[in-house]
Design an enzyme around this catalytic site. Structure first.
Site, PDB file in Angstrom:
ATOM      1  N   HIS A 102       0.926  -1.170   0.126  1.00 33.79           N
ATOM      2  CA  HIS A 102       0.028   0.261   0.184  1.00 33.79           C
ATOM      3  C   HIS A 102       0.794   1.484   0.087  1.00 33.79           C
ATOM      4  O   HIS A 102       0.330   2.262  -0.056  1.00 33.79           O
ATOM      5  CB  HIS A 102      -0.979   0.105   1.180  1.00 33.79           C
ATOM      6  CG  HIS A 102      -0.537   0.222   2.916  1.00 33.79           C
ATOM      7  ND1 HIS A 102      -0.092  -0.532   3.434  1.00 33.79           N
ATOM      8  CD2 HIS A 102       0.007   1.260   3.129  1.00 33.79           C
ATOM      9  CE1 HIS A 102       0.468  -0.058   4.683  1.00 33.79           C
ATOM     10  NE2 HIS A 102       0.432   1.099   4.393  1.00 33.79           N
ATOM     11  N   ASP A 132       0.465  -7.414   1.379  1.00 34.11           N
ATOM     12  CA  ASP A 132       0.737  -5.914   1.737  1.00 34.11           C
ATOM     13  C   ASP A 132       2.167  -6.136   1.618  1.00 34.11           C
ATOM     14  O   ASP A 132       2.709  -5.338   2.667  1.00 34.11           O
ATOM     15  CB  ASP A 132      -0.243  -5.482   2.884  1.00 34.11           C
ATOM     16  CG  ASP A 132       0.042  -4.102   2.651  1.00 34.11           C
ATOM     17  OD1 ASP A 132       0.206  -3.421   1.629  1.00 34.11           O
ATOM     18  OD2 ASP A 132      -0.249  -3.562   3.854  1.00 34.11           O
ATOM     19  N   SER A 208       4.346   2.696   7.995  1.00 39.21           N
ATOM     20  CA  SER A 208       4.211   1.704   7.209  1.00 39.21           C
ATOM     21  C   SER A 208       5.290   1.123   6.363  1.00 39.21           C
ATOM     22  O   SER A 208       6.122   2.034   5.703  1.00 39.21           O
ATOM     23  CB  SER A 208       3.158   1.776   6.123  1.00 39.21           C
ATOM     24  OG  SER A 208       1.971   1.889   6.881  1.00 39.21           O
TER      25      SER A 208
END
Length: 462
Positions: A102, A132, A208
């Protein structure tokens, strides 16, 4: 804080639990710090900046198949650039970096900035939305600091960890905590079928793709999400385990363009208290198999519907997501030992299952409809286990998958990923059925299809 320091002192001095509490007795004990771990690990954690060009939709009717013509001149879509930031981890000295899908999966341009402020362009080698995860290669990089990976199955609840990343774009930041949970699954992350390490080390937007490391500076997992109502850290963060990251790195190094998971060919559900009682089990555990594909390697190994899978490779599995993780972390081409309770007699058994790639049975038989008819330009393939896995679809589906709706199909409402079930009162089982419907034509059309698990119908005249 006192409890934290005391526990750390106990771990370092190996004092018995009944030892008398005392004040620190040396300079080393007074200066206990995570700084040595940070100095070792932080240089391998990078900032990732991405951009992509998207077209604004000037009116909500612009994409509508019926009203788009009326609003054709009502404003013009202007391209705009979306920028995003995240983190990544260098895993090899030649510039291989792991981050989240992402963060980089849909980017047009990727720029990576190291802790020492060097900058590199990057290209995506391998990306997978369901997990992911994404693997990048830095252009022209060499002799970079990198993090070794730890066997994430060794991690225990209570282990000390550090989260390193770039929260809110303010620069590299380190937060400390513990592993607060294991085997977290079923969360709305990636494809919603993940398996995560939970930590209370503060993770915020921008973290992230960053590193979760242990006290030896080894990579435990890739930070990927937080559980929050406000968008800020509430002390519940999730990281993708290093064992799955390791498999991604291996496949990227071999030149794979798509992450390949072993195919199980089964469906199942967790054993809850009621189901455990019905199955005569002492405690709820494992995954009960509800469906097995005829070519499933689990079926070939002797398992059947109603059997309860307890462990894979010696590790307990209690959800379908956990089974998927264990298989993915093991890899295609290997064998794994399965322990299970046989439905017939309830006795524990073991079997060795071959981990295979999803079969191409039946053949895809791709078709693109030619000519000037309503279905002109429509591209379809037959569903098989390989197609289902590539598109993140549940096993057991049959029919024909739309890969390109064509110009007319797109205008009337078809989209890539739709599964055709019926055209003009004729069932659609293969791409040959679509070709036949295109030849027969007609002015009135009835198309039944499956999208997101829901049946829909298109009726139109030409």
């Amino acid at each position: 804080m006192t409890r934290f320091v005391t526990c750390l002192c106990l771990a370092l001095t190996a004092a018995p639990l009944w030892a008398e509490t005392r004040a620190p007795g040396s300079r080393a004990e007074i200066q206990l710090s995570f700084a040595p771990v940070v100095r070792e690990a932080a240089p391998a954690v990078v900032n990732v900046f991405t951009s992509r060009t998207v077209a604004d939709v000037p009116t909500p009717f612009a994409a509508d198949p019926f009203f788009s013509d009326l609003f054709r001149n009502f404003g013009r879509a202007q391209p705009r650039v979306e920028n995003a930031l995240g983190s990544g981890v260098i895993v090899s000295p030649d510039g291989m970096v792991v981050s989240n899908y992402h963060v980089v999966g849909r980017a047009d341009q990727i720029r990576v900035v190291l802790a020492d402020r060097r900058e590199f362009d990057a290209q995506v080698l391998l990306a997978d939305e369901e997990a992911d995860l994404a693997v990048l290669q830095l252009t022209g990089a060499r002799d970079l600091p990198s993090l070794p990976l730890r066997d994430s199955d060794e991690i225990q609840v209570g282990d000390l960890v550090l989260a390193i990343g770039n929260p809110f774009g303010i620069g590299q930041t380190v937060s400390s905590g513990i592993v607060s949970g294991l085997a977290r699954s079923g969360l709305s992350i990636g494809g919603g079928r993940g398996y995560f390490i939970q930590t209370d080390a503060a993770i915020n937007p921008g973290n992230s793709g960053g590193a979760l490391v242990d006290m030896a500076g080894r990579l435990v997992g890739i930070n990927t999400a937080i559980l929050s109502r406000s968008g800020g850290s509430n002390g519940i963060g999730f990281a993708i385990p290093a064992n799955l990251v390791s498999r991604f790195i291996e496949q990227a190094q071999t030149g794979a363009r798509r992450f390949q998971r072993p195919w199980a060919g089964l469906s199942g559900q967790p054993v809850d208290a009621g189901l455990a009682e019905a199955l005569g089990m002492d405690t709820p555990r494992g995954v009960v198999l509800s469906e097995l594909h005829p070519e499933s390697p689990f079926r070939a190994a002797g398992l059947g519907v109603g059997d309860v899978v307890l462990t894979l490779g010696g590790d307990p599995v209690n959800t379908p997501q956990e089974m998927l993780f264990r298989l993915s972390a093991e890899g295609v081409g290997r064998q794994i030992e399965v322990s299970y309770l046989h439905q017939g007699d309830g006795r524990p058994r073991t079997a060795r299952v071959d981990l295979i790639a999803p079969p191409e049975t039946p053949p895809r038989d791709p078709l693109t409809v030619r000519g000037q008819g309503v279905l002109a330009g429509l591209s379809v393939v037959n569903l098989n286990p390989a197609v289902l896995q590539e598109n993140g679809l549940p096993s057991g589906l049959a029919g024909v998958l739309v890969t390109d709706p064509g110009s007319v199909g797109g205008r009337v409402g078809l989209a890539p990923g739709d599964i055709l079930l019926q055209i003009n009162d004729r069932p659609v089982a293969t791409t040959a059925d679509v070709a036949r419907a295109a030849r027969e034509g007609g002015r009135s059309w009835y198309v039944e299809y499956l999208r997101g698990g829901r049946r829909s119908v298109l009726r139109f005249r030409v």
